[in-house]
Each structure stands twice: as structure tokens, then as C-alpha cells.
Design an enzyme around this catalytic site. Structure first.
Site, short mmCIF file in Angstrom:
data_model
loop_
_atom_site.label_atom_id
_atom_site.label_comp_id
_atom_site.label_asym_id
_atom_site.label_seq_id
_atom_site.Cartn_x
_atom_site.Cartn_y
_atom_site.Cartn_z
CB CYS A 62 -35.66 14.10 -33.54
SG CYS A 62 -36.52 13.77 -35.08
CD GLU A 98 -39.09 20.47 -31.00
OE1 GLU A 98 -39.84 19.53 -30.71
OE2 GLU A 98 -39.17 21.11 -32.06
CB SER A 140 -43.48 9.29 -26.66
OG SER A 140 -44.33 10.35 -26.36
CG HIS A 152 -43.05 13.79 -22.68
ND1 HIS A 152 -43.06 14.85 -23.54
CD2 HIS A 152 -42.22 14.16 -21.65
CE1 HIS A 152 -42.27 15.81 -23.06
NE2 HIS A 152 -41.75 15.41 -21.94
CG ASN A 154 -46.53 13.79 -29.93
OD1 ASN A 154 -47.31 12.93 -30.26
ND2 ASN A 154 -45.49 13.55 -29.13
FE1 F3S Z 1 -38.70 13.78 -34.37
FE2 F3S Z 1 -41.09 14.40 -35.22
FE3 F3S Z 1 -40.74 12.41 -33.57
S1 F3S Z 1 -39.52 15.80 -34.56
S2 F3S Z 1 -39.01 13.01 -32.34
S3 F3S Z 1 -39.99 12.52 -35.68
S4 F3S Z 1 -42.45 13.82 -33.56
#
Ligand code: F3S
Length: 284
Positions: A99, A129, A266, A44, A224
């Protein structure tokens, strides 16, 4: 004016891994040999999406737009088993960048369901997700709870097993778990909020208390980053969720001594440093 970047900020482990796998697939693909797809944006972040699109990564909304025999990168959010099956039937090579923290949440949902728990996923209903976790289990045995309104209908369940979207807040998990505890005989909580998310949330909470203005950098569609901005706003009303330096309004920074910056999972470090440099430049 002082600028401080949150201790934990920017790209997380899962996003770095997904980008590395996507870039590797693009660089190893002889130009024009095979098309490389993702379902939705790889992460994102509009700037990174454009960079990878220029290199040949094609983002589609529906798997029917994916050519037979092509390459498909599963995003860090994960993917439903039904979609993977459908792509394998089209002879598509799958590069799985899910992930490991998301895989853990998917596996907890399957285990809890096998043990006879009705699975409750605490998360944002339409987030990819959450869709991927939901599809691990028969649809009658799983519910998604985004807020209190979604608790209706769960009162009769005797055994409830909770899993959590990896980027949710502890506050939400605690609040909704306590509500479920009131109406069920047996409650199991698999806290699948990832460590990276917890660290980022803790550090944004601490920093927002010490600064006059807080800038949270990341895509407006990033769950997030939005949660980081919400946490920061609770401590500091002068919190602004921005996507890039061009979103900053000079009046936000007037009469401020200290500015804090945090970035979502991200958000590239260079975007965060560019904003820091820009703010420092205003005062010099
Ligand atoms: Fe994984 Fe946590 Fe990043 S689930 S994709 S490490 S925010």
C-alpha cells in the site's frame, strides 16, 4: 429494529489494490505455468483467502518454500528489502502490492534515520507491516514501541523520530508521543496513520455512541479490525468482534432497537450486507 452501517467501513483502497493485482496475476498465469505465492495470507480475511487459494494463490510461511522462477505477490503490508533481494536471487517475479501509505511509513523511517534520529515505530511488534518498516533501517537505530513497557531504554536518546503503523489509533500515538517528549530533547512525529484508518475509526466511534449493540466484522487476526472493536467498546460495552454471521448470538440482539455494523479494511462489503440482511430477517 434498525440496522446502520458505519459511513466508512469494509475494504480500504490498499486492500482493493492488492486483491486486484493478485487476481490479475492469477488470471494471466496460464494454468500450471508458474506458481504464485504470498508470504502469509494476502489479507486477514479467511473467506477471501480461501477463494484465492482455490484459484491457485499459495500462501507460505518461509521463502525457502518458494520455487525458483515463480511469481510472488508482496502484500499490502509491505515486505523487508532483504526478503525481496533473496527472492530476486531466486529469479522470482515480484508483483508489489505494498500500500502506498505503508511505503510512506517505510520511507519516513529511512529519512529520519539518515537525519540522525533514533526511529521509534509505534505499532504491534510482530505485525508484518511493522517488521517491514523495522527492516528499512539498521537494527541498532530503530525500536518498536507497542506500549509503555517498551519505552524503557529510550530515555538516553537525544533525537527521536516517530513513525506509526498505518492502522494504529490516534489516542495511542498521542499518549506514547507525550511520554517520549518527557525524556528526549528533540522529537519528530511523522503521523503515518493512513486516512482510511482515521475515517473508519472516527465513524465507528460516532456510530457506537448511537446504537444499542455494535458488531465489528473482520478477521480476528486483523489489527485494524481489532482496533475498531476496541474503539467501539470504549464508547459502547455491547460491542462484539465477529468474523461472520455465524458468530452472532441471538441473545446479543434481545431488547435492542438499533444495531450498528462496521467492517475492517479487509472485510468484503458482501459480508457486511449479509449480516445486515440476517439481522433484519430475524425481526421480520
Ligand atoms: Fe493501506 Fe490504510 Fe488499507 S495503509 S492497506 S489504505 S488500512
Amino acid at each position: 429494529m434498525e440496522v446502520e452501517i458505519a459511513e466508512y467501513s469494509g475494504y480500504c483502497f490498499g486492500v482493493k489494490r492488492a486483491l486486484k493485482l493478485a487476481r490479475k496475476a492469477l488470471s494471466e498465469n496460464v494454468p500450471g505455468m508458474k506458481k504464485i505465492y504470498t508470504l502469509g495470507s494476502i489479507i486477514h480475511n479467511p473467506g477471501v483467502v480461501k477463494e484465492l487459494s482455490d484459484k491457485g494463490l499459495i500462501s507460505v510461511r518461509d521463502i525457502k518454500d518458494i520455487e525458483d522462477g515463480s511469481i510472488f505477490v508482496v502484500r499490502s503490508h509491505g515486505m523487508s528489502p532483504a526478503i525481496i533481494d533473496a527472492l530476486e536471487k531466486k529469479d522470482v517475479k515480484i508483483i508489489d502490492a505494498t500500500c502506498p501509505f505503508v511505503k510512506k511509513a517505510q520511507s519516513r523511517a529511512r529519512i529520519l534515520s539518515k537525519k540522525g534520529f533514533h526511529v521509534v515505530v509505534i505499532g504491534d511488534k510482530d505485525h508484518p507491516e511493522v517488521c517491514g518498516i523495522r527492516e528499512q533501517v539498521d537494527s541498532l537505530d530503530i525500536s518498536v514501541v507497542s506500549g509503555e513497557d517498551d519505552l524503557e531504554g529510550l530515555e538516553g536518546k537525544k533525537k527521536i523520530g516517530i513513525v506509526v503503523q498505518t492502522t494504529q489509533t490516534m489516542e495511542k500515538l498521542k499518549h506514547l508521543s507525550c511520554r517520549l517528549l518527557e525524556s528526549t530533547a528533540e522529537l519528530y512525529i511523522a503521523n503515518t496513520i493512513c486516512d482510511t484508518t482515521r475515517n473508519r475509526q472516527d465513524s465507528v466511534r460516532k456510530l457506537s455512541e448511537r446504537v444499542d449493540v455494535m458488531l465489528v466484522v473482520g478477521g480476528k487476526n486483523s489489527a485494524n479490525t481489532t482496533h475498531l472493536a476496541d474503539i467501539s467498546r470504549e464508547k459502547n460495552p455491547n460491542t462484539f468482534h465477529i468474523e461472520s454471521s455465524s458468530d452472532i448470538k441471538i441473545e446479543w440482539l434481545k431488547n435492542t432497537r438499533k444495531i450498528g455494523i462496521s467492517g475492517g479494511a479487509s472485510t468484503p462489503e458482501k459480508d457486511i450486507l449479509e449480516i445486515k440482511g440476517m439481522i433484519e430477517g430475524i425481526k421480520s
